[in-house]
Design an enzyme around this catalytic site. Structure first.
Site, PDB file in Angstrom:
ATOM      1  CB  THR A 286      68.992  16.294  76.461  1.00  0.00           C
ATOM      2  OG1 THR A 286      69.137  17.533  75.482  1.00  0.00           O
ATOM      3  CG2 THR A 286      67.691  16.114  76.974  1.00  0.00           C
TER       4      THR A 286
ATOM      5  CB  SER B  80      75.181  19.092  71.649  1.00  0.00           C
ATOM      6  OG  SER B  80      73.943  19.654  70.927  1.00  0.00           O
TER       7      SER B  80
END
Length: 515
Positions: free
Chosen positions: A23, A98
């Site tokens: 992010t 991730s």
């Protein structure tokens, strides 16, 4: 950024930022937020807290093919500690969300750190938050005899957004990596530094997204300084150099959560999956699980253990530890299930995968799972002495220890390390010399070994920018140089030119120092 700021004469440390994705580096697109390349340029260079506007300087970074390439670096403004952090960034070829990270991604991070270990004082890995705790735990076992800080961080909101946590998380990570020799894989989030293999994600949206339920933070950043709990820091205590171990049996380990009413045949089905070698069993409370009618579930575990499957018992609870306090937990232990103490599920998975990837017997793996290798679980310890209050006592203790080292008094040094002076191991005097700097040119190789085996850092530099290895070589202490090198010491990038000049005199000790 307009006119350049004159170069500062303050000390600099070098940190490599490894960008894997997540992010923190995302930008808006028609399909939502996606990872974006060029993070140094769009995320850091425009922000004064990351860029003091000093004259641009390129620094070498080692790439995946082993070649070194000059990369643009930036420098932070001077910190409270009268020091700058100079950093460069290295981005993965493919930036990941991730949730897509796997053992290959972990190996790439470990290899990147290994290749660049001699070029930088510390490392900051930018990573998505969903699997951040898993990556921290995995790296803590893959990076062996680590002597420098490796700090993983990310954010809940991208740095490109007006309201974000990315700026504080990244700046805090850079400051700690560039100023404090904490030789662990750590996770930094919301002003707190956690041991990586003790952390877990506790919120999907809050800025305080991570916690370390069974271990206090290693460091906390407040409005005026960084407070490090040095008594908690885990240090390498073997005279061996830094290395990486990338072979892991991640694909052969599973995790299963016990729930009320679970059927023995369900667990048996998992334990009979082809190629399964290990299972992390998440149980109730302090390690309890139902035995099943006529002990059917216990028999399932016994049968799996007899086939060579390692089963590790960890608690579903956020805090606390597995212990055979109640009969159900004792029954599991008797069946051959290994107690995981207070390890997180993430740490247990990472540790078991790591141990299965080595040439160990099932019995050896079971034994290793119950002891602390990287600070991942709590073991009974002696009283931890706090830093004495009052500067005069501190200076007196440091001076006394320095005299003992300089005189080669191994017995006094050993007594000091066993007692209240242990906190002085990586403290420095007025010239920035630590006890290891003194021992590097001292008369006793035994004293040098004592300090190294008790966790003294070979990478700290004094105010002149010199490491213990440089001092030992410059003093002609060949045996000391060899021991320091065996412990992973290397000349800092800022020492290499001077060392080469001194080595031209033909003194073989500089060759042994790595020139």
């Amino acid at each position: 950024m307009g006119s350049k700021t004159p170069s500062s004469t303050a000390a600099e440390s070098r940190v490599l930022i490894v960008m894997t994705g997540g992010t923190i580096c995302m930008k808006k697109s028609p399909d939502g937020f996606v990872p974006a390349r060029g993070f140094l340029e769009f995320g850091m260079a425009p922000r004064p807290s990351f860029n003091d506007g000093s004259e641009q300087r390129d620094i070498n970074v080692s790439l995946s093919d082993g070649t070194e390439m000059a990369r643009r670096s930036l420098r932070t403004p001077m910190s409270t500690y009268q020091k700058h952090v100079r950093y460069a960034a290295l981005e993965f070829d493919t930036l990941l969300d991730s949730s897509s990270i796997d053992a290959a991604g972990w190996a790439e991070i470990a290899s990147t750190i290994h290749r660049n270990y001699r070029l930088f004082d510390g490392f900051v890995v930018l990573h998505g938050t969903d699997s951040l705790a898993y990556t921290c735990s995995a790296l803590s076992f893959m990076l062996q005899n680590l002597g420098k800080p490796v700090i993983l961080t990310g954010s809940q909101a991208p740095i490109s957004e007006l309201q974000n946590d990315a700026t504080d998380n990244l700046l805090g990570s850079l400051i700690i990596a560039g100023h404090f020799m904490i030789p662990e894989v750590c996770l930094f989030f919301n002003h707190k530094l956690f041991r990586g293999n003790r952390a877990c994600k506790i919120s999907a949206s809050d800025f305080a997204a991570f916690a370390s339920p069974n271990l206090p933070p290693l460091a906390v950043i407040n409005s005026s300084k960084t407070v490090v709990s040095w008594e908690l820091v885990h240090r390498p205590k073997h005279i061996e150099p830094f290395s990486i171990h990338t072979h892991r049996e991640t694909a052969h380990v599973a995790c299963l959560r016990i729930f009320p009413g679970i059927k023995p045949e369900m667990i048996d089905a998992v334990l009979n999956v082809s190629s399964l070698k290990g299972l992390i069993l998440e149980t109730f409370g302090s390690g309890n699980a139902p035995g099943g009618a006529d002990g059917a579930l216990t028999k399932v575990f016994e049968a799996a253990v007899s086939r060579g499957i390692v089963i590790v018992n960890v608690t579903q609870c956020m805090t606390g530890t597995v212990s055979p306090l109640y009969e159900p937990a004792m029954r599991l232990k008797r069946a051959g299930v290994v107690p995981g103490h207070d390890m997180t599920t993430e740490a247990a998975l990472a540790k078991l995968s790591y141990l299965l990837g080595q040439s160990l017997s099932v019995e050896e793996i079971a034994d290793q799972m119950t002891i602390s290798l990287r600070g991942e679980l709590s073991e009974p310890t002696a009283t931890a002495f706090q830093h004495p209050s009052g500067l005069p006592t501190h200076l007196a203790d440091l001076t006394a220890l320095g005299y003992a080292i300089a005189n080669g008094d191994a017995e006094t040094v050993l007594d000091a390390l066993r007692g209240r002076m242990r906190y002085l191991l990586n403290e420095s005097d007025y010239s920035g010399n630590t006890p290891l700097h003194v021992a590097a040119t001292g008369p006793s190789i035994e004293v040098l070994g004592l300090l190294l085996r008790n966790g003294a850092s070979v990478h700290l530099r004094n105010k002149a920018g010199r490491t213990p290895l440089f001092l030992a070589a410059n003093g002609g202490f060949e045996e000391h140089v060899c021991m320091l090198r065996a412990s992973g010491a290397h000349l800092h990038a800022g020492e290499v030119e001077a060392a080469r000049m001194l080595g031209q005199k033909g003194d073989g000790v500089w060759q042994k120092a790595g020139v």
